[in-house]
Design a protein around this motif. Sequence first.
Motif, PDB file in Angstrom:
ATOM      1  N   GLY A 200       0.943  -1.295  -0.247  1.00 28.47           N
ATOM      2  CA  GLY A 200      -0.053   0.001  -0.049  1.00 28.47           C
ATOM      3  C   GLY A 200       0.730   1.137  -0.010  1.00 28.47           C
ATOM      4  N   THR A 201       1.992   1.233   0.842  1.00 26.84           N
ATOM      5  CA  THR A 201       2.830   2.329   0.820  1.00 26.84           C
ATOM      6  C   THR A 201       3.721   2.608  -0.242  1.00 26.84           C
ATOM      7  N   GLN A 203       3.078   1.582  -3.448  1.00 22.88           N
ATOM      8  CA  GLN A 203       2.475   1.647  -4.770  1.00 22.88           C
ATOM      9  C   GLN A 203       2.047   3.081  -4.870  1.00 22.88           C
ATOM     10  N   ASP A 204       2.071   3.759  -3.866  1.00 19.57           N
ATOM     11  CA  ASP A 204       1.888   5.212  -3.949  1.00 19.57           C
ATOM     12  C   ASP A 204       2.998   6.083  -4.187  1.00 19.57           C
ATOM     13  N   HIS A 206       3.583   9.148  -3.170  1.00 22.02           N
ATOM     14  CA  HIS A 206       3.955   9.742  -2.090  1.00 22.02           C
ATOM     15  C   HIS A 206       4.454   8.895  -1.103  1.00 22.02           C
ATOM     16  N   GLY A 207       4.078   7.607  -1.060  1.00 25.30           N
ATOM     17  CA  GLY A 207       4.542   6.574  -0.032  1.00 25.30           C
ATOM     18  C   GLY A 207       6.110   6.181  -0.511  1.00 25.30           C
ATOM     19  N   GLN A 208       6.275   6.129  -1.825  1.00 20.21           N
ATOM     20  CA  GLN A 208       7.477   5.789  -2.314  1.00 20.21           C
ATOM     21  C   GLN A 208       8.436   6.830  -1.787  1.00 20.21           C
TER      22      GLN A 208
END
Length: 254
Positions: A200-201, A203-204, A206-208
């Motif tokens: 979830g982190t 794949q985003d 901002h998370g990357q």
Amino acid sequence: MSKLEGKIALITGASRGIGRSIALRLAQEGAFVVVHYGKRRNEAEAVIHQIEQSGGNACAIGADLSTLDGIHDLFSVLDDDIRERTGGSGFDILVNNAGIGQIVSLEETTEESFDEVMKINVKAPLFVTQQALPRLKDGGRIINISSFVTRVASPSVFTYSMSKGAIDTFTHLLAKQLGNRNITVNAIQPGIINTEMNAGTLQDPHGQKYAAGLSTFNRWGEPEDVADIVTFLASSDSRWVTGQLLDASGGSHL
């Protein structure tokens, strides 16, 4: 000669993610690998196939580690497999890897969510290790997979952090207890690793950016980064290292 030639390793939760990479890496070093899985039989069999295609040896055992009956089933099958394949008994390396993540704050925590995490992240390694000790050979290795959240306060994963804190304490206690058998016990504390748990982190966008920015190397971790450390701890190279919590977060939050 490979570092783990003639050794037998049991890895819990080895059908995917970090556990899968550990299984592949230990097999590469010559260990006979027991790939434990919960429900993902097809993925576990794919790991076995990959190991055998590379010239290694492995078997898969399915068991529900959330119950004592499931843990007893694991070792019943393990005993039979080791006897059939090697003609002997006992094994050399235990990797307590099976675990679940949970993004839940203190305010959101319920009895059900708490029990779910504690059953797999604390109860399972405790009783798996209890059953393993009579079977683990003197001079063996126990390697626990913890997390850097025990060092870095992360309120969004409240109960998960608590469960990994228990693993750190468990590691210290075991190391003290098993020193007279020359068994080393250590824990690895990964940061954000590119696994299904963190999909979830990662794949985003901002998370990357967030995940990469935590590390001094400006990237997130890969399962192989952890598997290489496990290989060191499983080998004779680590004979003078025990009771340690090895940060494997790429220098996160330095």
